[in-house]
Design a protein around this motif. Structure first.
Motif, mmCIF file in Angstrom:
data_model
loop_
_atom_site.group_PDB
_atom_site.id
_atom_site.type_symbol
_atom_site.label_atom_id
_atom_site.label_comp_id
_atom_site.label_asym_id
_atom_site.label_seq_id
_atom_site.Cartn_x
_atom_site.Cartn_y
_atom_site.Cartn_z
ATOM 1 N N LYS A 242 44.139 17.681 0.729
ATOM 2 C CA LYS A 242 43.483 18.973 0.883
ATOM 3 C C LYS A 242 42.918 19.086 2.302
ATOM 4 O O LYS A 242 42.191 18.201 2.760
ATOM 5 C CB LYS A 242 42.341 19.095 -0.137
ATOM 6 C CG LYS A 242 41.450 20.308 0.027
ATOM 7 C CD LYS A 242 42.106 21.557 -0.485
ATOM 8 C CE LYS A 242 41.118 22.726 -0.470
ATOM 9 N NZ LYS A 242 41.751 23.970 -0.897
ATOM 10 N N TYR B 229 35.347 14.237 1.255
ATOM 11 C CA TYR B 229 36.254 13.781 0.192
ATOM 12 C C TYR B 229 35.970 14.519 -1.124
ATOM 13 O O TYR B 229 36.891 14.818 -1.891
ATOM 14 C CB TYR B 229 36.108 12.278 0.004
ATOM 15 C CG TYR B 229 36.941 11.685 -1.100
ATOM 16 C CD1 TYR B 229 38.311 11.496 -0.939
ATOM 17 C CD2 TYR B 229 36.365 11.309 -2.304
ATOM 18 C CE1 TYR B 229 39.082 10.946 -1.944
ATOM 19 C CE2 TYR B 229 37.126 10.758 -3.324
ATOM 20 C CZ TYR B 229 38.486 10.575 -3.139
ATOM 21 O OH TYR B 229 39.249 10.032 -4.143
ATOM 22 N N ARG C 104 38.051 17.651 -2.261
ATOM 23 C CA ARG C 104 39.506 17.520 -2.417
ATOM 24 C C ARG C 104 40.071 18.336 -3.573
ATOM 25 O O ARG C 104 41.284 18.493 -3.693
ATOM 26 C CB ARG C 104 39.892 16.052 -2.589
ATOM 27 C CG ARG C 104 39.428 15.434 -3.903
ATOM 28 C CD ARG C 104 39.599 13.932 -3.895
ATOM 29 N NE ARG C 104 39.225 13.340 -5.162
ATOM 30 C CZ ARG C 104 37.986 13.123 -5.563
ATOM 31 N NH1 ARG C 104 36.970 13.487 -4.786
ATOM 32 N NH2 ARG C 104 37.739 12.579 -6.740
ATOM 33 N N CYS D 248 43.439 17.499 -5.408
ATOM 34 C CA CYS D 248 44.261 16.652 -4.542
ATOM 35 C C CYS D 248 43.777 15.199 -4.604
ATOM 36 O O CYS D 248 42.716 14.901 -5.162
ATOM 37 C CB CYS D 248 44.212 17.165 -3.102
ATOM 38 S SG CYS D 248 45.040 18.765 -2.897
ATOM 39 N N ASP E 232 43.265 13.206 -1.865
ATOM 40 C CA ASP E 232 42.402 12.895 -0.728
ATOM 41 C C ASP E 232 42.303 14.156 0.114
ATOM 42 O O ASP E 232 42.876 15.195 -0.236
ATOM 43 C CB ASP E 232 42.991 11.731 0.088
ATOM 44 C CG ASP E 232 41.953 11.017 0.961
ATOM 45 O OD1 ASP E 232 40.845 11.566 1.167
ATOM 46 O OD2 ASP E 232 42.248 9.912 1.456
ATOM 47 N N VAL E 233 41.574 14.049 1.213
ATOM 48 C CA VAL E 233 41.439 15.168 2.137
ATOM 49 C C VAL E 233 42.097 14.798 3.469
ATOM 50 O O VAL E 233 42.233 13.619 3.804
ATOM 51 C CB VAL E 233 39.960 15.543 2.387
ATOM 52 C CG1 VAL E 233 39.342 16.104 1.116
ATOM 53 C CG2 VAL E 233 39.165 14.351 2.902
ATOM 54 N N SER F 50 42.588 11.198 7.126
ATOM 55 C CA SER F 50 42.175 11.315 5.732
ATOM 56 C C SER F 50 40.818 10.621 5.603
ATOM 57 O O SER F 50 40.239 10.177 6.598
ATOM 58 C CB SER F 50 43.202 10.670 4.794
ATOM 59 O OG SER F 50 43.035 9.263 4.744
#
Length: 197
Positions: A81, A104, A107, A110, A112-113, A124
């Protein structure tokens, strides 16, 4: 209290990228404590099992250090994300990751970011990113954190750097996340469609 950390890969009793960890610790000592690092990682490593993959955490401050050894299993991260982090900087590997953890937490569904600084790709929550352009593997020229695996790959000309805006993601074929525990592997390819706004 040990506010700084190096996370070192140990596999089947062998340690990896120690010179890169040493170099980063020495640079961190100069920046944070304004003096030379008093330790050599190679002479102070703990015993690790002779089989299996382990994360060896070297936690340290200006005068003291200790190790933690944990079994490690790589995670599959197919969806990232995009999260804007503004001017946040993380030049040293601090144990305090409260800002990163807050990113995080955004997210949603998702895994992870992928953090953006004014729209430009950084990292990330736990790794540097490399993207497949079809001709080369590219990593952001200014990451959130300069990882040892990233430094190794750049030194060996396996990857290249470039400024990458989030609007340019569609021009890449795929990505993979790299860090000390997760080395570069062209087979570890994830479609860039897994990066979402």
């Amino acid at each position: 209290m040990c506010p700084l950390v190096e996370s070192i890969k140990a596999k089947d009793g062998q340690f990896f990228l120690l010179d890169y960890h040493q170099d980063r610790m020495e640079r961190t000592f100069q920046a944070v404590y304004q003096r030379a690092c008093p330790w050599s990682i190679k002479t102070m490593l703990p015993s690790v099992p002779l089989d299996g993959l382990y994360k060896v955490r070297l936690l340290y401050n200006a005068t003291d250090y200790h190790f933690e050894v944990h079994p490690y299993q790589s995670k599959k991260i197919p969806r990232l994300k995009l999260v804007e982090i503004g001017e946040y900087r993380y030049p040293h590997k601090w144990t305090d990751r409260s800002f990163i953890n807050a990113a995080y937490a955004q997210r949603e569904d998702c895994d992870d970011v992928l953090m953006l600084r004014k729209g430009l790709l950084t990292d990330s929550s736990y790794a540097n990113i490399v993207l497949d352009s079809g001709e080369a593997w590219i990593t952001p020229v200014i990451p959130l954190f300069e990882g040892v695996q990233r430094a190794f790959l750049l030194d060996n000309k396996i990857i290249q750097t470039a400024t990458i805006h989030s609007d340019e993601l569609a021009s890449f074929k795929g990505f993979q996340l790299i860090n000390a525990m997760n080395p570069f592997d062209p087979k570890r390819f994830v479609s860039v469609k897994g990066i979402v706004k």
